[in-house]
Design a protein around this motif. Structure first.
Motif, short mmCIF file in Angstrom:
data_model
loop_
_atom_site.label_atom_id
_atom_site.label_comp_id
_atom_site.label_asym_id
_atom_site.label_seq_id
_atom_site.Cartn_x
_atom_site.Cartn_y
_atom_site.Cartn_z
N SER A 35 -0.29 5.53 -11.07
CA SER A 35 0.84 4.68 -10.66
C SER A 35 2.17 5.31 -11.06
CB SER A 35 0.71 3.29 -11.30
OG SER A 35 -0.46 2.65 -10.84
N ILE A 38 2.89 8.47 -8.73
CA ILE A 38 3.29 8.25 -7.33
C ILE A 38 4.75 7.79 -7.24
CG2 ILE A 38 2.60 5.82 -7.09
CD1 ILE A 38 1.43 6.60 -4.34
N SER A 42 7.76 10.22 -5.72
CA SER A 42 8.53 9.71 -4.58
C SER A 42 10.02 9.95 -4.78
CB SER A 42 8.26 8.22 -4.38
OG SER A 42 6.90 7.99 -4.06
N PHE A 233 1.89 12.22 -2.43
CA PHE A 233 1.86 10.83 -1.97
C PHE A 233 0.53 10.52 -1.30
CE2 PHE A 233 2.79 7.30 0.92
CZ PHE A 233 3.41 6.42 0.05
N THR A 234 0.06 11.45 -0.47
CA THR A 234 -1.22 11.26 0.21
C THR A 234 -2.36 11.18 -0.79
OG1 THR A 234 -0.42 12.51 2.15
CG2 THR A 234 -2.81 12.20 1.93
N THR A 237 -2.11 8.04 -3.17
CA THR A 237 -2.32 6.79 -2.44
C THR A 237 -3.82 6.56 -2.23
OG1 THR A 237 -0.21 6.92 -1.25
CG2 THR A 237 -1.92 5.54 -0.28
N ILE A 241 -6.05 3.62 -4.05
CA ILE A 241 -6.86 2.65 -3.29
C ILE A 241 -8.29 2.66 -3.80
CG2 ILE A 241 -7.85 2.14 -1.03
CD1 ILE A 241 -5.25 3.21 0.21
N LEU A 246 -3.44 0.99 -7.35
CA LEU A 246 -2.21 0.90 -6.56
C LEU A 246 -1.56 -0.47 -6.71
CD1 LEU A 246 -0.90 3.07 -4.80
CD2 LEU A 246 -1.90 1.98 -2.79
#
Length: 356
Positions: A35, A38, A42, A233-234, A237, A241, A246
């Motif tokens: 967490s 990411i 970003s 990011f890919t 993410t 999940i 997330l």
């Protein structure tokens, strides 16, 4: 007019930003590493580069439209490849600490990121025999020597810490084998980021033609960091999940409103510091003039130096022997000497070139 001394100082500022960019993570609470990562990624690789790029580069979209599609694609692709190195770097810190991770991975990056672009352009011999060139390369050799001594200090540190515990009685986790593997991968891929910036240099030149001045590097930086952002990011993410982490980003009840605000703040600060290193790298790079090829190794060496200072401040070396600590001090002195030599060589070369 370019000024290598000013360039060296600006690279030092970037080194400070880079060496402290993961420190805010120590304040993050009730968030997984995924967490935190990411959010900081970003801001570091997408939000800040685009925001600052639009603020400092006139007619940014026109700059991109005039650039070669091949240059845009290749610079972004190399940035995406570097993205995996950034992930390995972050995980390595958890195994062997700030000091060693920065030393080994950035040391590899410093050499590869400087030599490979020169070989790509067929300029290695030309730069060596240019005024002040041999002095700069000698400084690079001294920097490599300092990096090796840092590595020796690291292995001695591992030996010293075996069986030790933290102040609260918990065992010290220091895994040199796993950490070394991650740092070697991170170092090789970190060099790819330097190559990405070099490949995107024509975009910076176009930005300069539009009047970006010292900020022209912010144009091609968007490409390199944009590629890194896509990869991270890919990846995180998908991982978020799968692990169910997330939801931590919006879990006010579980994490707590206060902790949630703190975590976002610390993650954004990490992103700002990471971005700051290359914001200042771009300015310092311009100031190096004809000796821009030395920017990468100088910047990376600064990063290593200040990462050890951070390691000392964070008491990573508190429980080592006097012999190990002495080895560390020698390494830092050698690195400082390399900065002075490279700055002197750049300044001497610039003065000779100006007098002709």
């Amino acid at each position: 007019m370019a000024n290598p001394i000013v360039g060296t100082i600006v690279h030092a500022v970037g080194g400070v930003a880079a060496s402290t960019c993961y420190v805010p993570y120590q304040k993050v609470k009730k968030w997984s590493w995924d967490s935190y990562w990411i959010v900081q990624a970003s801001f570091a690789w997408f939000i800040f580069p685009f925001l600052v790029g639009f603020l400092t580069v006139p007619n940014l979209w026109s700059v991109f439209s005039e650039a070669s599609t091949e240059v845009l694609f290749n610079a972004t692709l190399l940035g995406a490849i570097y993205g995996f190195g950034g992930m390995c770097f972050g995980f390595a810190i958890k195994h062997i600490g700030y000091s060693l991770t920065y030393t080994i991975s950035i040391g590899i990056s410093a050499i590869l990121g400087t030599i490979v672009p020169l070989i790509m352009h067929g300029e290695l011999a030309e730069k060596f025999y240019a005024p002040g060139g041999y002095i700069i390369f000698f400084g690079m050799f001294i920097a490599l020597l300092g990096i090796i001594i840092c590595g020796i200090a690291g292995y001695r540190k591992e030996r010293d810490l075996k069986g030790n515990t933290t102040e609260d009685g918990a065992p010290l986790h220091f895994n040199m084998k796993k950490g070394l593997t991650l740092t070697l991968i991170a170092g090789a891929l970190s060099a790819v980021f330097g190559i990405s910036l070099e490949v995107g240099a024509p975009v910076a030149e176009i930005a300069g033609n539009y009047g970006a001045g010292n900020f022209e590097g912010n144009a091609n930086l968007i490409l390199s960091t944009g590629g890194a952002f896509i990869t991270n990011f890919t990846w995180f993410t998908i991982v978020g999940i799968k692990k169910g982490t997330l939801q931590e980003l919006i879990d006010v009840k579980g994490v707590g409103r206060k902790n949630l605000m703190l975590n976002f703040g610390m993650s954004i600060l990490s992103g700002a510091l990471w971005y700051g290193q290359f914001f200042f790298y771009g300015i310092g790079h311009v100031q190096m003039g004809a000796y821009k090829f030395a920017s990468w190794v100088l910047h990376m060496s600064m990063l290593i130096f200040f990462s050890y200072i951070v390691g000392i401040v964070m008491k990573e070396w508190k429980q080592v022997t006097k012999q190990t600590y002495f080895t560390l001090v020698v390494a830092l002195i050698v690195l400082v000497l390399s900065f002075i030599i490279m700055a002197y060589g750049s300044k001497q070369g610039a003065e000779i070139a100006a007098s002709r």
